[in-house]
Design an enzyme around this catalytic site. Structure first.
Site, PDB file in Angstrom:
ATOM      1  N   SER A   1       0.957  -1.145  -0.151  1.00  0.00           N
ATOM      2  CA  SER A   1       0.118   0.034  -0.066  1.00  0.00           C
ATOM      3  C   SER A   1       0.751   1.142  -0.016  1.00  0.00           C
ATOM      4  CB  SER A   1      -0.823   0.026   1.228  1.00  0.00           C
ATOM      5  OG  SER A   1      -1.485   1.238   1.569  1.00  0.00           O
TER       6      SER A   1
ATOM      7  N   TYR B   1      -1.180  -0.953  10.343  1.00  0.00           N
ATOM      8  CA  TYR B   1      -1.236  -1.268   8.799  1.00  0.00           C
ATOM      9  C   TYR B   1       0.053  -0.849   8.221  1.00  0.00           C
ATOM     10  CZ  TYR B   1      -3.625  -1.267   4.608  1.00  0.00           C
ATOM     11  OH  TYR B   1      -3.911  -1.549   3.088  1.00  0.00           O
TER      12      TYR B   1
END
Length: 203
Positions: A141, A154
């Site tokens: 990401s 995350y």
């Protein structure tokens, strides 16, 4: 196009979002896919849809954070497809909280799924991919590159995937196995739609 004619691919997180889209795209280009996800009913629906379109798709439930479950999925994929040319590690979860308040169990669970689960899949599939001079594609990401507030776990997991992929690529390049990582930004998926930041978050 038939770029993947005769190729066998395993896709994690195939029940929804990017994983589902990947399964549709690869089979549209001729691949035989083995789909895995922890969401059994949704996974079965994806496989049924692909087969109804005349595409070659099979799969089974898999918890990628569990070594035994990963080994079972890899064994089943080899039995079903005869080989592995491509592994797409798409499965992942997202969470947000104040870093100073982030519970240990939530941290460990997110890291176990996103980072350790990706490692398990890579580790167990590499012997088969070396036989076919195959490919690994890991989904990270943009958050793993530039970070994001309230998303320490995350971001750490996705940054770890980048480092993992680069290490695998260097280690196995001389043997003909490629490893690449993609870093999407915000994509309209079920995971994103269910994501919530703390109510008192400030930017």
């Amino acid at each position: 196009m038939n770029r993947y004619e005769g190729k066998a691919a395993l896709i994690t997180g195939a029940a929804s979002g990017i994983g589902k889209a990947t399964a549709h795209r690869l089979t549209a280009e001729g691949a035989s896919v083995f789909c895995v996800d922890i969401q059994g009913e949704a996974l079965e629906a994806v496989i049924t849809d692909l087969v109804s379109q005349g595409r070659e798709a099979r799969g089974q439930m898999c918890d990628i954070s569990d070594e035994k479950s990963v080994r079972s999925a890899i064994d089943a994929a080899i039995q079903a497809c005869g080989k592995l040319d491509l592994v797409c590690n798409v499965a992942g979860i997202c969470d947000a909280a104040h870093s100073r308040e982030y519970p240990t169990r939530r941290w460990e669970h997110l890291i176990a799924v996103n980072l350790t689960g990706t490692f398990f899949m890579c580790r167990e599939s590499i012997p088969h991919l070396l036989e076919t001079r195959g490919n690994i594609v890991n989904v990270s990401s943009m958050t793993g590159i530039r970070g994001a507030p309230y998303m320490a776990a995350y971001a750490a997991s996705k940054g770890g995937i980048i480092g993992l992929t680069l290490s695998l690529a260097i280690e196995h390049a001389q043997h003909g196995l490629r490893a690449n990582v993609v870093c999407p930004a915000r994509i309209d998926t079920p995971m994103l739609s269910s994501f919530q930041i703390p109510e008192d978050a400030r930017f």
